[in-house]
Scaffold this active site. Sequence first.
Site, PDB file in Angstrom:
ATOM      1  N   ASP A   1      -5.800   9.239   9.173  1.00 59.03           N
ATOM      2  CA  ASP A   1      -4.404   9.019   9.530  1.00 59.03           C
ATOM      3  C   ASP A   1      -4.070   9.655  10.872  1.00 59.03           C
ATOM      4  OD1 ASP A   1      -3.893   7.739   7.089  1.00 59.03           O
ATOM      5  OD2 ASP A   1      -3.666   9.668   6.087  1.00 59.03           O
TER       6      ASP A   1
ATOM      7  N   GLU B   1       0.861  -1.175   0.000  1.00 56.09           N
ATOM      8  CA  GLU B   1       0.000   0.000   0.000  1.00 56.09           C
ATOM      9  C   GLU B   1       0.901   1.230   0.000  1.00 56.09           C
ATOM     10  OE1 GLU B   1      -2.853   0.039   3.157  1.00 56.09           O
ATOM     11  OE2 GLU B   1      -4.098  -1.520   2.257  1.00 56.09           O
TER      12      GLU B   1
END
Length: 265
Positions: free
Chosen positions: A60, A49
């Site tokens: 995040d 990824e």
Amino acid sequence: MSRIQSTLSALAAKSKKGLIPFITAGDPAPELTVPLMHALVAGGADIIELGVPFSDPMADGPVIQRASERALANGVGMHQVLQFVTEFRKSNQSTPVVLMGYANPIEHMGESTFIQNAKQAGVDGVLVVDYPPEECQDFAASLKEAGLDPIFLLAPTSTDERIEEVGKIASGYVYYVSLKGVTGSGHLDLGAVASKIPAIKQHVKVPVGVGFGIRDAATAKAIASVSDAVVIGSRIIQELENTPRDNAVQAVQAFISGIRKALDE
């Protein structure tokens, strides 16, 4: 069958679990991104990824936010990310690469142009955090037409209706977020993950990878016992933050090798 699908099918046939590490493109330096991708493969990664740096993330945690900030300061955007994949493909035609990021850089490039450029670069799948499944059927269909897998997130709070919606259009694998919160936070509850996976598999026919909060080999092995793959991101970024740049590639390969060994034991 896509490169992601064939990779995960081959693992399942051997009763092995997938290892899906995440790095942010351009962090800690643009010239290290492709060597780091190769190091992940050498360490035992099955799928990579690759994070597309973005200034305003929602999923995040602080570790990956810092990575994005460093990458953006290094001048890395979507065009550069696709160039990294192109460079990686010159010597690796087999390891699937999933771009993970947010809608804004894709829409800035234009969805159709992005899909065309991603396919040409050698991208295999796309995970857009802020594209809910109910609103991106057309984008997912366009990805599939180009031979790319649309990857979706599911969470502990996902309802049966949302899981069913994802199951209709997901391809490649789904990414189950094991924690309520952002990446790299909290403490993994294996029992909670184990109880959610069967509910997901009732509606989702593709493999389920689990991420958020996997920090070491023991946790990875435990999560792999109830899932098809493990996803590790923040812990790798921390490895990069805590290692001199000259040793970064070797350190990441060594870390991933340890996770791979644990998964295969």
